[in-house]
Each structure stands twice: as C-alpha cells, then as structure tokens.
Design a protein around this motif. Structure first.
Motif, PDB file in Angstrom:
ATOM      1  N   VAL A 245       0.845  -1.193   0.000  1.00  0.00           N
ATOM      2  CA  VAL A 245       0.000   0.000   0.000  1.00  0.00           C
ATOM      3  C   VAL A 245       0.883   1.246   0.000  1.00  0.00           C
ATOM      4  O   VAL A 245       1.744   1.418   0.874  1.00  0.00           O
ATOM      5  N   ASP A 246       0.666   2.106  -0.974  1.00  0.00           N
ATOM      6  CA  ASP A 246       1.347   3.393  -1.093  1.00  0.00           C
ATOM      7  C   ASP A 246       0.648   4.360  -0.129  1.00  0.00           C
ATOM      8  O   ASP A 246      -0.353   4.985  -0.469  1.00  0.00           O
ATOM      9  N   ALA A 247       1.174   4.456   1.088  1.00  0.00           N
ATOM     10  CA  ALA A 247       0.491   5.218   2.143  1.00  0.00           C
ATOM     11  C   ALA A 247       0.235   6.667   1.747  1.00  0.00           C
ATOM     12  O   ALA A 247      -0.878   7.166   1.930  1.00  0.00           O
ATOM     13  N   ALA A 248       1.240   7.339   1.208  1.00  0.00           N
ATOM     14  CA  ALA A 248       1.074   8.759   0.869  1.00  0.00           C
ATOM     15  C   ALA A 248      -0.039   8.947  -0.152  1.00  0.00           C
ATOM     16  O   ALA A 248      -0.855   9.864  -0.036  1.00  0.00           O
ATOM     17  N   ASN A 249      -0.094   8.087  -1.138  1.00  0.00           N
ATOM     18  CA  ASN A 249      -1.085   8.206  -2.189  1.00  0.00           C
ATOM     19  C   ASN A 249      -2.480   7.877  -1.679  1.00  0.00           C
ATOM     20  O   ASN A 249      -3.444   8.587  -1.976  1.00  0.00           O
TER      21      ASN A 249
ATOM     22  N   ARG B 237      -0.127   7.064 -11.476  1.00  0.00           N
ATOM     23  CA  ARG B 237      -0.030   6.442 -12.806  1.00  0.00           C
ATOM     24  C   ARG B 237       1.364   5.914 -13.111  1.00  0.00           C
ATOM     25  O   ARG B 237       1.518   4.819 -13.648  1.00  0.00           O
ATOM     26  N   GLU B 238       2.364   6.705 -12.826  1.00  0.00           N
ATOM     27  CA  GLU B 238       3.732   6.269 -13.121  1.00  0.00           C
ATOM     28  C   GLU B 238       4.093   5.027 -12.306  1.00  0.00           C
ATOM     29  O   GLU B 238       4.669   4.080 -12.835  1.00  0.00           O
ATOM     30  N   LEU B 239       3.745   5.026 -11.030  1.00  0.00           N
ATOM     31  CA  LEU B 239       4.031   3.865 -10.186  1.00  0.00           C
ATOM     32  C   LEU B 239       3.255   2.647 -10.691  1.00  0.00           C
ATOM     33  O   LEU B 239       3.801   1.537 -10.749  1.00  0.00           O
TER      34      LEU B 239
ATOM     35  N   GLY C 249      14.124   6.891   0.825  1.00  0.00           N
ATOM     36  CA  GLY C 249      14.036   8.002  -0.119  1.00  0.00           C
ATOM     37  C   GLY C 249      12.629   8.062  -0.655  1.00  0.00           C
ATOM     38  O   GLY C 249      11.672   8.209   0.096  1.00  0.00           O
ATOM     39  N   SER C 250      12.493   7.852  -1.947  1.00  0.00           N
ATOM     40  CA  SER C 250      11.190   7.874  -2.603  1.00  0.00           C
ATOM     41  C   SER C 250      10.366   6.650  -2.220  1.00  0.00           C
ATOM     42  O   SER C 250      10.836   5.514  -2.316  1.00  0.00           O
ATOM     43  N   GLY C 251       9.133   6.891  -1.814  1.00  0.00           N
ATOM     44  CA  GLY C 251       8.233   5.784  -1.510  1.00  0.00           C
ATOM     45  C   GLY C 251       7.960   4.938  -2.747  1.00  0.00           C
ATOM     46  O   GLY C 251       7.919   3.716  -2.674  1.00  0.00           O
ATOM     47  N   ASP C 252       7.810   5.592  -3.887  1.00  0.00           N
ATOM     48  CA  ASP C 252       7.562   4.864  -5.135  1.00  0.00           C
ATOM     49  C   ASP C 252       8.733   3.931  -5.452  1.00  0.00           C
ATOM     50  O   ASP C 252       8.525   2.776  -5.823  1.00  0.00           O
ATOM     51  N   ASP C 253       9.950   4.430  -5.334  1.00  0.00           N
ATOM     52  CA  ASP C 253      11.122   3.590  -5.615  1.00  0.00           C
ATOM     53  C   ASP C 253      11.175   2.396  -4.666  1.00  0.00           C
ATOM     54  O   ASP C 253      11.517   1.283  -5.069  1.00  0.00           O
ATOM     55  N   HIS C 254      10.822   2.613  -3.407  1.00  0.00           N
ATOM     56  CA  HIS C 254      10.838   1.521  -2.428  1.00  0.00           C
ATOM     57  C   HIS C 254       9.781   0.472  -2.788  1.00  0.00           C
ATOM     58  O   HIS C 254      10.040  -0.731  -2.698  1.00  0.00           O
ATOM     59  N   ILE C 255       8.624   0.912  -3.223  1.00  0.00           N
ATOM     60  CA  ILE C 255       7.567  -0.013  -3.625  1.00  0.00           C
ATOM     61  C   ILE C 255       8.025  -0.836  -4.824  1.00  0.00           C
ATOM     62  O   ILE C 255       7.853  -2.061  -4.854  1.00  0.00           O
ATOM     63  N   VAL C 256       8.641  -0.192  -5.793  1.00  0.00           N
ATOM     64  CA  VAL C 256       9.142  -0.910  -6.969  1.00  0.00           C
ATOM     65  C   VAL C 256      10.183  -1.946  -6.544  1.00  0.00           C
ATOM     66  O   VAL C 256      10.175  -3.074  -7.037  1.00  0.00           O
TER      67      VAL C 256
ATOM     68  N   LEU D 109       2.662  -1.630   4.360  1.00  0.00           N
ATOM     69  CA  LEU D 109       2.339  -0.213   4.190  1.00  0.00           C
ATOM     70  C   LEU D 109       3.657   0.533   4.039  1.00  0.00           C
ATOM     71  O   LEU D 109       4.489   0.509   4.944  1.00  0.00           O
ATOM     72  N   VAL D 110       3.862   1.184   2.898  1.00  0.00           N
ATOM     73  CA  VAL D 110       5.105   1.917   2.654  1.00  0.00           C
ATOM     74  C   VAL D 110       4.851   3.390   2.952  1.00  0.00           C
ATOM     75  O   VAL D 110       3.977   4.016   2.346  1.00  0.00           O
ATOM     76  N   VAL D 111       5.641   3.918   3.911  1.00  0.00           N
ATOM     77  CA  VAL D 111       5.516   5.318   4.317  1.00  0.00           C
ATOM     78  C   VAL D 111       6.787   6.065   3.934  1.00  0.00           C
ATOM     79  O   VAL D 111       7.852   5.472   3.765  1.00  0.00           O
ATOM     80  N   GLU D 112       6.654   7.384   3.821  1.00  0.00           N
ATOM     81  CA  GLU D 112       7.792   8.221   3.467  1.00  0.00           C
ATOM     82  C   GLU D 112       7.631   9.577   4.135  1.00  0.00           C
ATOM     83  O   GLU D 112       6.586   9.882   4.709  1.00  0.00           O
ATOM     84  N   GLY D 113       8.659  10.388   4.059  1.00  0.00           N
ATOM     85  CA  GLY D 113       8.590  11.754   4.568  1.00  0.00           C
ATOM     86  C   GLY D 113       8.232  11.812   6.043  1.00  0.00           C
ATOM     87  O   GLY D 113       8.770  11.072   6.865  1.00  0.00           O
ATOM     88  N   ALA D 114       7.266  12.685   6.377  1.00  0.00           N
ATOM     89  CA  ALA D 114       6.883  12.914   7.774  1.00  0.00           C
ATOM     90  C   ALA D 114       6.288  11.680   8.430  1.00  0.00           C
ATOM     91  O   ALA D 114       6.218  11.602   9.658  1.00  0.00           O
TER      92      ALA D 114
END
Length: 125
Positions: free
Chosen positions: A11-15, A103-105, A77-84, A55-60
């Motif tokens: 799960v992309d938490a930020a999104n 979309r990109e992810l 770093g990037s949540g998207d990169d970690h998910i990939v 659940l992948v979290v990033e930033g704050a």
C-alpha cells in the motif's frame, strides 16, 4: 510462483492517505497510523485467503510502527522507488497487489508483474 503463496499487498500510504481531503496534511504521521490501523482491522476487502499487508511510508510518516497484520516499511528516499524494489524482489515468487492511484508507479509495477488497484480498495470514501 507457488500455487498457495499468500498475496502480498503493498500500500502506497502517501497516495492512499492523500486520496481523501480529510485534513491529513495537518498530521501526516497520524494519517498513516490511522490507515495502518484500518488495514489491521479490516484487511483488504474482497481478498480471501492469506494476505500479507505492507504499508510503505515516506517523509513525515517515516517511523510509523508495524502492528499485527500490517508491516510498515519506511522508505529511505522515494516511496515509489521503495515499492518498486519490494515488487521486484517478490515478483514471480507470489502474487502482488499494489494499491495506488499514481499512474507512473502503476506502470512501473505492472511491468514487473504486479496487479494494481486504486485507493478505494482499502480506503472507501
């Protein structure tokens, strides 16, 4: 792929948190914790059988703790990169579902063989 392999739901938490304008921006960490707790209580609706939720979290939201039923991973770093990276490590071994509207992810993970679903899969409006 193992026939009885459990589904990995990433799960992309930020999104997902950002998909509903409920004031999440005032407390990003708290919003991620509420999403984690909802996932722990409700699982992934419509998905029967064994499911592992990440659940992948990033930033704050980095540093949100895992709970029974939901492993939380803080992206360095990037949540998207970690998910990939998670999908790439798992691809072929078991089915993977990535929950995001990005979309990109979505394109990046489907190229690796993952299924994708939108935020409403785990966060109904």
């Amino acid at each position: 792929m193992e026939e009885n392999a459990s589904l990995l739901v990433v799960v992309d938490a930020a999104n997902v948190v950002g998909s509903v304008p409920d004031g999440w921006w005032r407390d990003r960490r708290g919003a991620a914790e509420r999403l984690r707790d909802r996932l722990a209580a409700d699982g992934v609706p419509g998905r029967a059988g064994p499911v592992e939720v990440v659940l992948v979290v990033e930033g704050a939201a980095r540093g949100v703790e895992s709970v029974t039923g939901v492993r939380v991973e803080s992206a360095p770093g990037s949540g998207d990169d970690h998910i990939v990276e998670l999908v790439a490590r798992t691809a072929g071994d078991r089915p993977v579902l990535v929950v995001t509207a990005d979309r990109e992810l979505r394109d990046r993970v489907t190229e690796l063989g993952a299924e994708v679903a939108g935020p409403r899969t785990v966060r109904p409006v």
